[in-house]
Design a protein around this motif. Structure first.
Motif, PDB file in Angstrom:
ATOM      1  N   PRO A   2      52.746  52.189  40.751  1.00 42.24           N
ATOM      2  CA  PRO A   2      52.966  51.438  39.513  1.00 42.24           C
ATOM      3  C   PRO A   2      53.769  50.163  39.768  1.00 42.24           C
ATOM      4  O   PRO A   2      54.616  50.117  40.647  1.00 42.24           O
ATOM      5  CB  PRO A   2      53.735  52.415  38.633  1.00 42.24           C
ATOM      6  CG  PRO A   2      54.368  53.369  39.566  1.00 42.24           C
ATOM      7  CD  PRO A   2      53.464  53.455  40.760  1.00 42.24           C
ATOM      8  N   LEU A   4      56.523  48.162  38.385  1.00 38.18           N
ATOM      9  CA  LEU A   4      57.627  48.326  37.446  1.00 38.18           C
ATOM     10  C   LEU A   4      58.532  47.101  37.368  1.00 38.18           C
ATOM     11  O   LEU A   4      59.568  47.142  36.725  1.00 38.18           O
ATOM     12  CB  LEU A   4      58.463  49.543  37.858  1.00 38.18           C
ATOM     13  CG  LEU A   4      57.712  50.872  37.939  1.00 38.18           C
ATOM     14  CD1 LEU A   4      58.573  51.933  38.584  1.00 38.18           C
ATOM     15  CD2 LEU A   4      57.260  51.304  36.558  1.00 38.18           C
ATOM     16  N   ASP A  50      57.812  54.545  47.108  1.00 37.13           N
ATOM     17  CA  ASP A  50      57.387  54.754  45.723  1.00 37.13           C
ATOM     18  C   ASP A  50      58.560  55.353  44.951  1.00 37.13           C
ATOM     19  O   ASP A  50      58.764  56.565  44.939  1.00 37.13           O
ATOM     20  CB  ASP A  50      56.180  55.692  45.683  1.00 37.13           C
ATOM     21  CG  ASP A  50      55.626  55.890  44.283  1.00 37.13           C
ATOM     22  OD1 ASP A  50      56.116  55.222  43.345  1.00 37.13           O
ATOM     23  OD2 ASP A  50      54.718  56.716  44.117  1.00 37.13           O
ATOM     24  N   ARG A  52      60.326  55.720  41.345  1.00 33.61           N
ATOM     25  CA  ARG A  52      60.014  55.616  39.916  1.00 33.61           C
ATOM     26  C   ARG A  52      61.235  55.941  39.075  1.00 33.61           C
ATOM     27  O   ARG A  52      62.148  56.618  39.528  1.00 33.61           O
ATOM     28  CB  ARG A  52      58.879  56.573  39.585  1.00 33.61           C
ATOM     29  CG  ARG A  52      57.643  56.227  40.387  1.00 33.61           C
ATOM     30  CD  ARG A  52      56.478  57.065  40.028  1.00 33.61           C
ATOM     31  NE  ARG A  52      55.381  56.799  40.970  1.00 33.61           N
ATOM     32  CZ  ARG A  52      54.140  57.052  40.705  1.00 33.61           C
ATOM     33  NH1 ARG A  52      53.799  57.585  39.551  1.00 33.61           N
ATOM     34  NH2 ARG A  52      53.208  56.781  41.592  1.00 33.61           N
ATOM     35  N   THR A  54      63.751  57.729  36.649  1.00 33.08           N
ATOM     36  CA  THR A  54      64.032  59.117  36.303  1.00 33.08           C
ATOM     37  C   THR A  54      64.856  59.212  35.029  1.00 33.08           C
ATOM     38  O   THR A  54      65.222  60.303  34.609  1.00 33.08           O
ATOM     39  CB  THR A  54      64.776  59.826  37.450  1.00 33.08           C
ATOM     40  OG1 THR A  54      65.973  59.101  37.739  1.00 33.08           O
ATOM     41  CG2 THR A  54      63.901  59.925  38.698  1.00 33.08           C
TER      42      THR A  54
END
Length: 142
Positions: A2, A4, A50, A52, A54
């Protein structure tokens, strides 16, 4: 993976000095920077990791009949910011995913990291073999 880069929490908070202390394992059951991974882990993301979020942060309005009644009888005074005259509360919601730093949790429980990993492996019905096969992974996301 993704993208971000353009995401930011709607409310900024931390990091605070109290998050860090004499113990290098002060916070061990969540990632306190989980709401700003792009900023906090920029170098790792640039290397292709990777990482992401949380922690999700959002704003909301909530109607509580108890607040409306408290305003009506004079127990609460609306401030127009957090509590409006019609009894609506403006809040910030935070959803936190657990992120366990295994060495720190083992230290807190007074056990070895190996014993903690084996207990977690058994108690999760052996769902996470990496707990016992990958001692190089220090973080566990249950």
């Amino acid at each position: 993976m993704p993208k971000l880069e353009l995401t930011q929490p709607v409310v900024s908070f931390g990091p605070f000095k109290s998050w860090y202390g004499e113990s290098k394992h002060k916070i061990v059951s969540m990632d306190p920077l989980g709401h700003i991974p792009v900023e906090a882990f920029k170098a790792y993301i640039a290397k292709g990791y990777d990482i992401r979020p949380t922690i999700a942060v959002t704003k909301a309005h909530i109607d509580l009949p108890e607040c409306k009644e408290a305003i009506r009888v004079g127990r609460l005074q609306p401030d127009g910011d957090v509590l409006t005259g019609d009894g609506q509360s403006h809040i910030t919601k935070v959803a936190i995913e657990p992120v366990w730093f295994l060495p720190g949790i083992a230290e807190r429980f007074g056990v070895t990291e190996t014993d903690l990993r084996q207990a977690l492996f058994k108690e999760t019905n052996m769902m996470y073999p990496e707990l016992v096969t990958r001692p190089d992974l220090k973080v566990f996301l249950p």
